[in-house]
Design an enzyme around this catalytic site. Structure first.
Site, short mmCIF file in Angstrom:
data_model
loop_
_atom_site.label_atom_id
_atom_site.label_comp_id
_atom_site.label_asym_id
_atom_site.label_seq_id
_atom_site.Cartn_x
_atom_site.Cartn_y
_atom_site.Cartn_z
N ASP A 261 0.85 -1.18 0.00
CA ASP A 261 0.00 0.00 0.00
C ASP A 261 0.89 1.24 0.00
O ASP A 261 2.14 1.13 -0.01
CB ASP A 261 -0.93 0.00 1.22
CG ASP A 261 -2.30 0.61 0.89
OD1 ASP A 261 -2.33 1.70 0.27
OD2 ASP A 261 -3.33 0.02 1.25
N HIS B 163 -13.34 -1.62 -6.99
CA HIS B 163 -14.57 -0.80 -7.08
C HIS B 163 -14.30 0.68 -6.83
O HIS B 163 -15.16 1.52 -7.09
CB HIS B 163 -15.64 -1.32 -6.12
CG HIS B 163 -15.36 -1.10 -4.66
ND1 HIS B 163 -15.75 -1.98 -3.69
CD2 HIS B 163 -14.73 -0.10 -3.98
CE1 HIS B 163 -15.40 -1.54 -2.50
NE2 HIS B 163 -14.78 -0.40 -2.66
#
Length: 331
Positions: free
Chosen positions: A190, A238
């Site tokens: 990340d 998404h």
């Protein structure tokens, strides 16, 4: 009317969570109306209205002596510090998303998010956004903790020794997967500031020896590390429009060796786009939050095929943050 009442129910939950009502009643403690009103410095009338609402929703119980206590539901999911604490997500929706819905028509007509300023930020995930920094990653952990257990039981991890969690955020999936599969090692990939925020959570879970970190940007060419048996994308795609979602998916496919697997955990919209409601509503939520939406399994499978992955279909489950996992295997 049931739909309209939803706002009343949510705000009851959010306010009780903010007041830490459920945490105060942890372990079988009870409280009277008068004690509650005194503790929180409010009049008995509004105190009773809130408590009665929580009882009606199954969040609190009221005994014959007029004492309020937690129900099993709130004891498991709304007490701070417990493994499946869901209050982080409640707080994010209340403080971050709820105000944006007052401007939802702007998002609808302008085709842009409204929880952040698209003129000054590149995306939702900015380290200097105080709301995101204070609430977002705790919320993602809350949303993912229970769902991670569903994933752990839905996929055969016996042949997976090392997994890369792309966009792993608060490491909820990694913690749960490693707890349930002792042979597994995980890496959270990340942004650098997210990794730093997450390291203490992994240490607190006692898994610093099995969960490590790799900081980077999955939009950079060659940014996703190689050498893993599996790559996990949990509620990542998404957040992005089709072009960017495809870029992420392609990069993951390229990082896998032949035989490696890609796990996509999402709230999949049905292929015929008639539901289910939780997936469709969370997809609508992306209108105020991001440039993305919840995609169908058919859309993902088609992209997988383009990028050298064979779709093995969706295994459905009943999670809070996702309704299944789509597995793709590198040819």
């Amino acid at each position: 009317m049931d739909l309209t009442l939803g706002v009343y129910a949510f705000k009851s939950l959010a306010l009780a969570t903010e007041l830490e009502v459920f945490t105060e009643l942890d372990g079988g403690k009870t409280i009277s109306l008068a004690e509650f009103a005194t503790r929180h410095g409010i009049h008995e009338r509004p105190a009773e209205l809130l408590l009665t609402a929580c009882v009606s929703l199954g969040l609190l119980r009221l005994d014959e002596k007029g004492a309020y206590g937690n129900t099993p539901l709130s004891e498991e999911f709304l007490v701070k510090g417990k493994p499946r604490y869901f209050g982080g997500w409640v707080t994010l929706v209340d403080k971050h998303e709820y105000p944006a819905y007052l401007k939802m028509e702007e998002s609808l007509r302008g085709n842009h998010p409204s929880t952040w300023d698209v003129k000054t930020q590149k995306s939702l995930f900015q380290p200097n956004d105080p709301v995101v920094k204070e609430h977002f990653w705790d919320a993602m952990h809350s949303l993912s903790a229970y769902t991670a257990g569903q994933l752990a039981e839905s996929v055969d991890f016996s042949e997976i020794k090392a997994i890369l969690d792309v966009g792993g955020g608060g490491a909820a999936y990694d913690i749960e997967l490693c707890r349930r599969h002792p042979h597994l090692r995980a890496t959270v990939f990340d942004l650098p500031f997210v990794c730093e925020l997450t390291k203490p959570r992994v240490a607190d879970a006692g898994l610093a020896d099995r969960i490590d970190f790799a900081s980077g940007d999955f939009f950079e060419v060659g940014g996703i590390p190689e050498g893993y048996d599996a790559i996990l994308l949990s509620n990542i795609l998404h957040d992005w429009g089709i072009e960017d979602a495809r870029k992420i998916l392609r990069s993951c496919a390229e990082a896998l060796s032949p035989g490696g697997v890609l796990l996509i955990t999402e709230s999949f919209v049905d292929d015929d786009k008639r539901g289910p409601a939780p997936a469709a509503l969370m997809s609508l939520n992306m209108l105020v939050e991001t440039w993305g939406r919840n995609y169908t399994a058919a859309e993902y499978s088609g992209w997988m095929d383009e990028f050298g992955l064979k779709s093995e279909g969706v295994t459905p489950f009943d999670g809070q943050g996702a309704n299944g996992v789509l597995v793709g295997r590198k040819l």
